[in-house]
Enzyme design. Sequence first.
Site: not given
Length: 369
Positions: A124, A173, A206, A230
Amino acid sequence: MAYRVTLIPGDGIGPEVTGAARVVADATDVKIDWEVAEAGEATLRAQGTPLPDSVLESIRRNKVALKGPITTPIGGGFRSVNVALRQQLDLYASVRPARAIAGEGTRFPETDLIVVREATEGLYSGVEHWVDRDHTAAETVAVITRKASDRIVRFAFELARREHRRRVTAVHKANIMKTTGALFQTAFREMAPHYPEIAADERLIDNMCMQLAKKPEEYDVLVTTNLFGDILSDLCAGLAGGLGVAPGALFGETLAVFEPVHGSAPKYAGQDRADPVAEILCLELLLRHLGEPEAAERVFRAVWETIAEKKVVTYDLALPGYTTRPVPASTCSAMAREIARKVPAVDLDRPLPKPRGPAAAATDGALEA
Ligand code: NAD
């Protein structure tokens, strides 16, 4: 003495749900002097900018704000006011408690999680561009810094310590994003030993989504970067009963802005239909932040009782629950009045049917970073 608090009604359902929160605030014995500051689509039309400096100045002056959702155009138009507000005021910690209330609207009545999301950088950061003239390729840059990673991870552990939480899980990740992910992971691994009483572990984003859909009650505090946070906070809102009941707070070093997880829900704007609970629970968090725990507890219990009674609830809570029948849907303003009516009358000594999670119980005046 009255507290002076900035109020940003926002777009879409924002004016209705912030209006509902004001009705409930008026039912407490805490005096709040609201300084209304307009931002969003209508402000863009009227003033040529969706985020006038006067809004930022009001928050800087008052140090605390209650905010409704603000619309962000998709794929073009003005830059997100929400992202700009967080970056310009350095509101780096987005805290989104997800607790199931009275078992309504959720298959996971034991859910009691807090998502702590870094809110100023990551994907962002606003660093993005077309790679070629024909717009056939594009890049968005994820900026992750050690400084921002350290402070959000520290914030999450400090929050966990204050609230007697037992576990902080870092979500990343780092297997694929070997620089940005690894930087965040390293910050977490080096911070965790300073909090030996709190279990620290990690999940890939995930796997985290799958784990939350199966057994959310096993998780406690989740700390993560901006985009993952988010997405995860909407997932956790769904686990706890839906966007209509999910509050949130943004903290900087000295400023705090309370805003629901949900957006401006344009399809319900002006219909007096939206669920006011998320914004009213933002008011609860705000009252705790101001150091008014009794008023905050009254608001929380009045919400709890209203949802548990299921007589005056908005459409999303009027659906069949897992133990209850559907009921006619009430309006946003009727539900707010019902909650306000209960505020002075709640019995603070009466045990809640479901024990309260530590999320709200221990935050009184202590959430500030
Ligand atoms: P949304 O949260 O507005 O709506 C998602 C779904 O949830 C819709 O079906 C909506 O009707 C429902 N919903 C949301 N809040 C509700 C409530 N209080 N009561 C009952 N139902 C409710 O998300 P969206 O449609 O993706 O976004 C709409 C706009 O809001 C977009 O412009 C988006 O950028 C903006 N947004 C703003 C914020 C913020 O201000 N912090 C957060 C999220 C989205």
